[in-house]
Design a protein around this motif. Sequence first.
Motif, mmCIF file in Angstrom:
data_model
loop_
_atom_site.group_PDB
_atom_site.id
_atom_site.type_symbol
_atom_site.label_atom_id
_atom_site.label_comp_id
_atom_site.label_asym_id
_atom_site.label_seq_id
_atom_site.Cartn_x
_atom_site.Cartn_y
_atom_site.Cartn_z
ATOM 1 N N LYS A 45 -16.075 40.589 19.489
ATOM 2 C CA LYS A 45 -17.161 40.105 18.632
ATOM 3 C C LYS A 45 -18.433 39.987 19.441
ATOM 4 O O LYS A 45 -18.407 39.810 20.652
ATOM 5 C CB LYS A 45 -16.817 38.737 18.039
ATOM 6 C CG LYS A 45 -15.573 38.705 17.196
ATOM 7 C CD LYS A 45 -15.750 39.519 15.943
ATOM 8 C CE LYS A 45 -14.486 39.436 15.095
ATOM 9 N NZ LYS A 45 -14.560 40.316 13.949
ATOM 10 N N LYS A 46 -19.552 40.081 18.743
ATOM 11 C CA LYS A 46 -20.867 39.886 19.351
ATOM 12 C C LYS A 46 -21.307 38.452 19.098
ATOM 13 O O LYS A 46 -20.803 37.784 18.194
ATOM 14 C CB LYS A 46 -21.882 40.845 18.732
ATOM 15 C CG LYS A 46 -21.568 42.298 18.986
ATOM 16 C CD LYS A 46 -22.596 43.170 18.318
ATOM 17 C CE LYS A 46 -22.250 44.637 18.536
ATOM 18 N NZ LYS A 46 -23.190 45.511 17.833
ATOM 19 N N GLN A 47 -22.276 38.004 19.869
ATOM 20 C CA GLN A 47 -22.822 36.665 19.653
ATOM 21 C C GLN A 47 -23.346 36.510 18.230
ATOM 22 O O GLN A 47 -23.190 35.461 17.620
ATOM 23 C CB GLN A 47 -23.927 36.360 20.653
ATOM 24 C CG GLN A 47 -23.434 36.095 22.047
ATOM 25 C CD GLN A 47 -24.555 35.739 23.010
ATOM 26 O OE1 GLN A 47 -25.727 36.035 22.769
ATOM 27 N NE2 GLN A 47 -24.185 35.096 24.106
ATOM 28 N N GLU A 48 -23.907 37.568 17.683
ATOM 29 C CA GLU A 48 -24.417 37.530 16.318
ATOM 30 C C GLU A 48 -23.308 37.244 15.319
ATOM 31 O O GLU A 48 -23.516 36.533 14.329
ATOM 32 C CB GLU A 48 -25.102 38.854 15.946
ATOM 33 C CG GLU A 48 -26.371 39.132 16.698
ATOM 34 C CD GLU A 48 -26.134 39.802 18.062
ATOM 35 O OE1 GLU A 48 -24.967 40.069 18.437
ATOM 36 O OE2 GLU A 48 -27.123 40.037 18.764
ATOM 37 N N ASP A 49 -22.122 37.823 15.565
ATOM 38 C CA ASP A 49 -20.990 37.623 14.662
ATOM 39 C C ASP A 49 -20.573 36.153 14.630
ATOM 40 O O ASP A 49 -20.345 35.588 13.558
ATOM 41 C CB ASP A 49 -19.785 38.476 15.096
ATOM 42 C CG ASP A 49 -20.081 39.960 15.120
ATOM 43 O OD1 ASP A 49 -20.873 40.435 14.280
ATOM 44 O OD2 ASP A 49 -19.515 40.650 15.988
ATOM 45 N N ILE A 50 -20.480 35.546 15.800
ATOM 46 C CA ILE A 50 -20.039 34.149 15.880
ATOM 47 C C ILE A 50 -21.127 33.220 15.361
ATOM 48 O O ILE A 50 -20.840 32.234 14.673
ATOM 49 C CB ILE A 50 -19.623 33.783 17.314
ATOM 50 C CG1 ILE A 50 -18.552 34.755 17.815
ATOM 51 C CG2 ILE A 50 -19.135 32.343 17.381
ATOM 52 C CD1 ILE A 50 -17.325 34.890 16.911
#
Length: 72
Positions: A16-21
């Motif tokens: 996952k990317k930081q944007e996803d979390i």
Amino acid sequence: MYVYQRLKDIREDSDKKQEDIASVLNITRQQYQLYESGKREMPMHHFVTLAKYYNVSIDYLAGLIDMPKKLR
């Protein structure tokens, strides 16, 4: 292990990317990046949300235990 390192490791292990979390937590990527870098402490309600999201215990997310325990 520090909390912020565990947050980064579990996110990367989940691809996952930081944007996803940040989206899961309903915050900006910049806010989440501060948690992951250790520059700001994450509120408890975000720990609860992430524990449910990753299906692991809060103890694991907080770095208190090294083996993830699944939630029931």
